[in-house]
Scaffold this motif. Sequence first.
Motif, short mmCIF file in Angstrom:
data_model
loop_
_atom_site.label_atom_id
_atom_site.label_comp_id
_atom_site.label_asym_id
_atom_site.label_seq_id
_atom_site.Cartn_x
_atom_site.Cartn_y
_atom_site.Cartn_z
N PHE A 38 0.84 -1.19 0.00
CA PHE A 38 0.00 0.00 0.00
C PHE A 38 0.88 1.24 0.00
N ALA A 39 0.49 2.23 -0.80
CA ALA A 39 1.31 3.43 -0.98
C ALA A 39 1.34 4.32 0.24
N SER A 40 0.34 4.20 1.11
CA SER A 40 0.24 5.07 2.28
C SER A 40 -0.70 4.45 3.30
N PRO A 41 -0.66 4.91 4.55
CA PRO A 41 -1.63 4.43 5.53
C PRO A 41 -3.07 4.70 5.09
N GLU A 42 -3.28 5.83 4.40
CA GLU A 42 -4.63 6.15 3.93
C GLU A 42 -5.12 5.13 2.91
N ALA A 43 -4.21 4.70 2.03
CA ALA A 43 -4.57 3.69 1.04
C ALA A 43 -4.88 2.36 1.71
N LEU A 44 -4.14 2.03 2.76
CA LEU A 44 -4.39 0.80 3.51
C LEU A 44 -5.76 0.83 4.16
N VAL A 45 -6.06 1.92 4.84
CA VAL A 45 -7.36 2.06 5.52
C VAL A 45 -8.50 1.98 4.51
N SER A 46 -8.34 2.63 3.38
CA SER A 46 -9.38 2.59 2.35
C SER A 46 -9.60 1.18 1.83
N ALA A 47 -8.51 0.45 1.58
CA ALA A 47 -8.62 -0.90 1.03
C ALA A 47 -9.24 -1.87 2.02
N LEU A 48 -9.03 -1.64 3.32
CA LEU A 48 -9.52 -2.58 4.33
C LEU A 48 -10.83 -2.15 4.98
N ALA A 49 -11.47 -1.16 4.43
CA ALA A 49 -12.78 -0.73 4.97
C ALA A 49 -13.75 -1.90 4.93
N GLY A 50 -14.34 -2.24 6.05
CA GLY A 50 -15.31 -3.32 6.13
C GLY A 50 -14.71 -4.70 6.29
N ILE A 51 -13.38 -4.82 6.25
CA ILE A 51 -12.71 -6.11 6.41
C ILE A 51 -12.71 -6.50 7.89
N THR A 52 -13.07 -7.74 8.18
CA THR A 52 -13.11 -8.20 9.56
C THR A 52 -11.90 -9.05 9.95
N ILE A 53 -11.26 -9.69 8.95
CA ILE A 53 -10.12 -10.56 9.22
C ILE A 53 -8.98 -10.18 8.27
N VAL A 54 -7.79 -9.97 8.80
CA VAL A 54 -6.62 -9.63 7.99
C VAL A 54 -5.51 -10.64 8.26
N ILE A 55 -4.89 -11.11 7.19
CA ILE A 55 -3.70 -11.95 7.30
C ILE A 55 -2.53 -11.15 6.75
N ALA A 56 -1.58 -10.84 7.62
CA ALA A 56 -0.43 -10.00 7.26
C ALA A 56 0.80 -10.88 7.11
N MET A 57 1.53 -10.67 6.02
CA MET A 57 2.77 -11.41 5.80
C MET A 57 3.93 -10.67 6.46
N ARG A 58 4.43 -11.24 7.56
CA ARG A 58 5.54 -10.64 8.31
C ARG A 58 5.30 -9.15 8.57
#
Length: 319
Positions: A38-58
């Motif tokens: 993600f290019a920025s924290p804002e882009a991350l927040v926008s992409a994950l709006a409504g997401i309940t479960i996140v799997i982060a790689m490292r």
Amino acid sequence: MKHRLAILDDYQDVASGFADWAALEAQGITVTTFRKPFASPEALVSALAGITIVIAMRERTVFPREVLEQLPALKLLVTTGMANAAIDTGAAADLGITVCGTPGSPAAAPELTWGLLLALARHLPAEERSLRAGTWQSTVGFELAGKTLGIVGLGKIGRRMAGYGKAFGMDVVAWSQNLTAEAAASAGARLVSKEELFRAADVATLHLRLSARSENVVDEPELRLLGPEGLLVNTARGPLVNQDALVRALNGGWIRGAALDVFDQEPLQAGHPLLTAPNTVLSPHLGYVTTESYRQFYGGAFEDVTAWLAGSPVRTITA
């Protein structure tokens, strides 16, 4: 409740082959995969709006408090591995977000580290480029047998590195803030001070966990001590080394060379001075990128999700 699951930073587009995500989709869970950072924290927040479960790689994506506070739907955050400095676990706990980890491969990182060390000692990338360009032999490498391996951080990875060093006929010394002589000896190493390690080592390799105490543990004084014949290997975390000092050391000939798998900012941006620094072997944070490791990571993440859905989370990580 209908859950939406996001798999982040699937750079190679392989997550789908390491776990039965279709079984979750059959339960009505929407699974979305993101390949690029993600290019920025804002882009991350926008992409994950409504997401309940996140799997982060490292630690590819950072989850500080200010990001987590903007993700009110998020209920489960899974990180591959059992520690992730990029996740504010205290904030997650405050916000009612469960954080879980996964198993990992103990061999992946030390094997890559040793490969980078050998490639640097024998100039393999430069020789390959030279050979493809039509030149036959252009450098002279050096042997590891009889040399001194200095290990900074003698945990699970560091202990394997000590074994590799012994197998190659090296004298192995080690240092970290809390290391004891007995623990060092049990791994086949001798405890020395940090100053002694960098003065004696022909190769210094870093295997500390990043923290406020370990940031810039290698700075100009350590690089000066390593000297014009010494090699630095870092496959742990970029900020363990003052990268401005490292660039000066490479360009100024303070050290013989560096093999790096980790950097202050990842992915490494075009134009970064390390990309043009002499006597380097660079790789794009491949320490954990193996089939065996991904099988553990994504398989464990799938177990974490199914256990959490059943109301019995496993491998929880607390602040």
